[in-house]
Design an enzyme around this catalytic site. Structure first.
Site, PDB file in Angstrom:
ATOM      1  N   HIS A 270       0.821  -1.308   0.173  1.00  0.00           N
ATOM      2  CA  HIS A 270      -0.119   0.082   0.131  1.00  0.00           C
ATOM      3  C   HIS A 270       0.936   1.186   0.034  1.00  0.00           C
ATOM      4  O   HIS A 270       1.871   1.211   0.771  1.00  0.00           O
ATOM      5  CB  HIS A 270      -0.835  -0.113   1.290  1.00  0.00           C
ATOM      6  CG  HIS A 270      -2.121   0.831   1.037  1.00  0.00           C
ATOM      7  ND1 HIS A 270      -1.866   2.381   1.354  1.00  0.00           N
ATOM      8  CD2 HIS A 270      -3.246   0.720   0.545  1.00  0.00           C
ATOM      9  CE1 HIS A 270      -3.299   2.998   0.971  1.00  0.00           C
ATOM     10  NE2 HIS A 270      -4.049   1.897   0.708  1.00  0.00           N
ATOM     11  N   ASP A 328      -7.914  -5.199  -0.873  1.00  0.00           N
ATOM     12  CA  ASP A 328      -8.421  -5.730  -1.752  1.00  0.00           C
ATOM     13  C   ASP A 328      -8.041  -7.259  -2.077  1.00  0.00           C
ATOM     14  O   ASP A 328      -8.630  -7.883  -2.824  1.00  0.00           O
ATOM     15  CB  ASP A 328      -7.466  -5.339  -3.165  1.00  0.00           C
ATOM     16  CG  ASP A 328      -8.101  -3.552  -3.155  1.00  0.00           C
ATOM     17  OD1 ASP A 328      -7.035  -2.999  -3.105  1.00  0.00           O
ATOM     18  OD2 ASP A 328      -9.251  -3.486  -3.428  1.00  0.00           O
TER      19      ASP A 328
HETATM   20  C1  SDX Z   1      -5.803   0.391  -3.174  1.00  0.00           C
HETATM   21  O1  SDX Z   1      -4.228   4.986  -2.070  1.00  0.00           O
HETATM   22  C2  SDX Z   1      -4.995   4.332  -1.648  1.00  0.00           C
HETATM   23  O2  SDX Z   1      -5.843   4.499  -0.561  1.00  0.00           O
HETATM   24  C3  SDX Z   1      -5.656   2.889  -2.474  1.00  0.00           C
HETATM   25  C4  SDX Z   1      -6.849   2.183  -1.872  1.00  0.00           C
HETATM   26  C5  SDX Z   1      -8.159   2.963  -1.611  1.00  0.00           C
HETATM   27  O3  SDX Z   1      -8.803   2.780  -0.762  1.00  0.00           O
HETATM   28  O4  SDX Z   1      -8.280   3.861  -2.449  1.00  0.00           O
HETATM   29  O5  SDX Z   1      -6.236   1.713  -0.452  1.00  0.00           O
HETATM   30  C6  SDX Z   1      -7.184   1.072  -2.723  1.00  0.00           C
HETATM   31  O6  SDX Z   1      -5.561   0.777  -4.418  1.00  0.00           O
HETATM   32  C7  SDX Z   1      -5.134  -0.598  -2.509  1.00  0.00           C
HETATM   33  C8  SDX Z   1      -3.702  -1.064  -3.411  1.00  0.00           C
HETATM   34  C9  SDX Z   1      -4.136  -1.822  -4.135  1.00  0.00           C
HETATM   35  N1  SDX Z   1      -3.117  -2.360  -5.145  1.00  0.00           N
HETATM   36  C10 SDX Z   1      -2.646  -3.454  -5.148  1.00  0.00           C
HETATM   37  O7  SDX Z   1      -2.810  -4.359  -4.385  1.00  0.00           O
HETATM   38  C11 SDX Z   1      -1.575  -3.592  -6.266  1.00  0.00           C
HETATM   39  C12 SDX Z   1      -0.218  -4.565  -5.746  1.00  0.00           C
HETATM   40  N2  SDX Z   1       0.278  -3.414  -5.045  1.00  0.00           N
HETATM   41  C13 SDX Z   1       1.405  -2.545  -5.590  1.00  0.00           C
HETATM   42  O8  SDX Z   1       1.290  -2.267  -6.807  1.00  0.00           O
HETATM   43  C14 SDX Z   1       1.833  -1.566  -4.752  1.00  0.00           C
HETATM   44  O9  SDX Z   1       2.126  -2.128  -3.450  1.00  0.00           O
HETATM   45  C15 SDX Z   1       1.134  -0.220  -4.497  1.00  0.00           C
HETATM   46  C16 SDX Z   1       0.852   0.314  -5.822  1.00  0.00           C
HETATM   47  C17 SDX Z   1      -0.198  -0.628  -3.732  1.00  0.00           C
HETATM   48  C18 SDX Z   1       2.335   0.628  -3.744  1.00  0.00           C
HETATM   49  O10 SDX Z   1       3.314   0.825  -4.420  1.00  0.00           O
HETATM   50  P1  SDX Z   1       4.429   1.630  -4.142  1.00  0.00           P
HETATM   51  O11 SDX Z   1       3.998   3.052  -3.772  1.00  0.00           O
HETATM   52  O12 SDX Z   1       5.262   1.376  -4.973  1.00  0.00           O
HETATM   53  O13 SDX Z   1       5.003   0.692  -2.729  1.00  0.00           O
HETATM   54  P2  SDX Z   1       6.188   1.023  -2.231  1.00  0.00           P
HETATM   55  O14 SDX Z   1       7.030   2.320  -2.749  1.00  0.00           O
HETATM   56  O15 SDX Z   1       5.933   1.353  -0.884  1.00  0.00           O
HETATM   57  O16 SDX Z   1       7.191  -0.376  -2.480  1.00  0.00           O
HETATM   58  C19 SDX Z   1       8.241  -0.361  -1.663  1.00  0.00           C
HETATM   59  C20 SDX Z   1       8.760  -1.839  -2.199  1.00  0.00           C
HETATM   60  C21 SDX Z   1       9.121  -1.750  -3.578  1.00  0.00           C
HETATM   61  O17 SDX Z   1      10.645  -2.240  -3.769  1.00  0.00           O
HETATM   62  P3  SDX Z   1      11.785  -1.422  -3.917  1.00  0.00           P
HETATM   63  O18 SDX Z   1      11.823  -0.420  -4.860  1.00  0.00           O
HETATM   64  O19 SDX Z   1      11.901  -0.660  -2.794  1.00  0.00           O
HETATM   65  O20 SDX Z   1      12.961  -2.582  -4.038  1.00  0.00           O
HETATM   66  O21 SDX Z   1       7.920  -3.035  -2.279  1.00  0.00           O
HETATM   67  C22 SDX Z   1       8.008  -3.291  -3.460  1.00  0.00           C
HETATM   68  C23 SDX Z   1       8.188  -2.123  -4.539  1.00  0.00           C
HETATM   69  O22 SDX Z   1       8.737  -2.645  -5.736  1.00  0.00           O
HETATM   70  N3  SDX Z   1       6.245  -3.451  -3.844  1.00  0.00           N
HETATM   71  C24 SDX Z   1       5.780  -4.804  -4.071  1.00  0.00           C
HETATM   72  C25 SDX Z   1       4.656  -4.833  -4.104  1.00  0.00           C
HETATM   73  N4  SDX Z   1       4.206  -3.577  -3.599  1.00  0.00           N
HETATM   74  C26 SDX Z   1       5.512  -2.813  -3.522  1.00  0.00           C
HETATM   75  N5  SDX Z   1       6.679  -5.999  -4.470  1.00  0.00           N
HETATM   76  C27 SDX Z   1       5.821  -7.087  -4.690  1.00  0.00           C
HETATM   77  N6  SDX Z   1       4.440  -7.018  -4.658  1.00  0.00           N
HETATM   78  C28 SDX Z   1       3.758  -6.023  -4.192  1.00  0.00           C
HETATM   79  N7  SDX Z   1       2.589  -6.138  -4.293  1.00  0.00           N
END
Ligand code: SDX
Length: 393
Positions: A270, A328
């Site tokens: 998230h 989700d």
């Molecule tokens: C919603 O904003 C909101 O409030 C949204 C929401 C709402 O109610 O409106 O809460 C609803 O959209 C929830 C999120 C749903 N999305 C997913 O489940 C899709 C999978 N999740 C990812 O795409 C991701 O976690 C995000 C988009 C949600 C957040 O991504 P970020 O901002 O890039 O996360 P981050 O920067 O904190 O990541 C930290 C690290 C990164 O690796 P490094 O670059 O540090 O090496 O964690 C990794 C990311 O690559 N990472 C993941 C991951 N999510 C982050 N690696 C594997 N799987 C994942 N799901």
């Protein structure tokens, strides 16, 4: 500093938004709606009462709640002319495409309330959209499966009405199970608002130009559709089906860790929550209730979900990256168990989030200092240069 936030290392920009509606503490895993913790609202309240709280800023008295619920109940039908609108889409159109189109066109059927002077009309039009969204989503579903539209009923509560419009058929009576209805209402409650997420920010930016509420909500629906946002619940179930069996989970866990692999675990992580999503805790409890009720523990997709959750939570990498199941992950499991196709997962999210979008839209329009949104950029392109004639390129 109020109104300033950093969203890229070292790069800051001014936020255009102060709000009193929802507060999130990502480190504590705290979510408050007008000060009330989400776990208390999920346990003790219900979706329409939470709608009233988001819209008006206070929990309603019994009379206020009765009046609000009556308003919603009596505005669940849509203009009969709009039924033809659905028939312009291909049967296999994604329901989100239908919802963007139908909601965006509603200003052609209802008061578009762009005139700031008639705030009352504007409020009525926007509140009635909360009543109509389940009908529109259910009609998009029925149309996609070639079944007749089912009209809303005034003797059913909001969640039961939605389930009835989705699953009833003229050939036989459909009785809504109260446990499914409670689980549906809880999904609506948990997705109602979430501060300045991507789709809410889209609605705020659109409304800052004075666009009508239907066009602004349609913009929010379009943004929510993305798999990184509201589309994650559909993407999560499709990922679980791709994994297919518990013995393939290590392969996908390894892929999620591989920086050269763009694969991400859908339903995990998230932008804001860096410990756990408080909604996910409540949603997990609902998932267990629904799975027990429906006796679907042996459903392979749901078994993969349970094993994947356990494997990811036990893996130091995900703990280090603070990647936990989000709302989700579990909502998709419940909706799958209820019998919804994955294409209906995000429309259900949009139904719920409509009250959040409208509450934030009203808050912004109510600000006398409001100006049109105009995000700035960090320009990294070419400096000024003279035009080169084509024969010299
Ligand atoms: C919603 O904003 C909101 O409030 C949204 C929401 C709402 O109610 O409106 O809460 C609803 O959209 C929830 C999120 C749903 N999305 C997913 O489940 C899709 C999978 N999740 C990812 O795409 C991701 O976690 C995000 C988009 C949600 C957040 O991504 P970020 O901002 O890039 O996360 P981050 O920067 O904190 O990541 C930290 C690290 C990164 O690796 P490094 O670059 O540090 O090496 O964690 C990794 C990311 O690559 N990472 C993941 C991951 N999510 C982050 N690696 C594997 N799987 C994942 N799901």
């Amino acid at each position: 500093q109020a109104g300033v936030f950093t969203y890229d290392p070292g790069f800051t920009s001014t936020a255009s938004c102060d709000s009193t509606i929802t507060f999130i503490d990502g480190d504590k895993g705290e979510l408050l709606h007008r000060g009330y913790p989400i776990d208390q609202l999920a346990e003790k309240s219900h979706y329409l009462e939470v709608c009233y709280l988001l819209l008006y800023g206070a929990l309603p008295t019994a009379q206020e709640l009765e009046n609000f619920e009556n308003m919603v109940t009596r505005h669940t039908m849509i203009h009969e002319q709009m039924h033809n609108f659905f028939r312009g889409f291909r049967r296999d159109a994604h329901p989100m495409a239908t919802m963007v189109g139908v909601v965006g066109a509603m200003s052609a059927f209802y008061h578009d309330s762009t005139d700031p002077s008639d705030a009352r009309q504007r409020e009525i039009a926007s509140h009635r959209l909360i009543a109509k969204m389940p009908t529109i989503a259910a009609m998009a579903y029925k149309y996609s499966i070639g079944q007749p539209f089912v009209y809303p009923r005034n003797d059913l509560d909001y969640a039961s009405n939605f389930l009835h419009m989705c699953f009833a058929v003229p050939a036989e009576e459909y009785v809504v199970d109260p446990i499914l209805s409670r689980a549906m209402d809880r999904i609506f409650t948990l997705h109602a608002d979430h501060e300045q997420n991507a789709s809410t920010s889209t609605v705020r930016l659109a409304s800052s130009s004075g666009a009508n509420p239907f066009a602004c909500i349609a913009a929010g629906i379009a943004c929510l559709w993305g798999p990184a946002h509201g589309g994650a619940n559909q993407a999560c179930l499709e990922m679980l089906k791709e994994i297919g069996s518990v013995d393939r989970i290590p392969e996908f866990i390894a892929r999620a860790k591989d920086k050269n692999d763009p694969f991400r675990l859908m339903g995990f992580g998230h932008r804001v929550y860096k410990n756990f999503d408080p909604r996910a805790k409540v949603m997990k409890q609902s998932a267990d209730e629904v799975l027990d009720l429906l006796g679907v523990e042996d459903n392979p997709v749901l078994q993969v979900a349970k094993e994947l959750e356990a494997a990811a939570l036990a893996d130091p990498y995900f703990a280090e990256k603070k990647l936990f199941p989000n709302v989700d992950f579990y909502s998709g499991i419940i909706l799958e168990a209820m019998g919804f196709p994955t294409s209906m997962f995000t429309p259900i999210f949009a139904v719920s989030r409509t009250v959040g979008w409208i509450s934030q839209w009203k808050e912004q329009l109510g600000d006398p200092q409001m100006k049109i949104g105009r995000p700035r950029q960090l320009y990294l392109g070419d400096t000024a240069r003279d035009y080169t004639d084509i024969e010299n390129r």
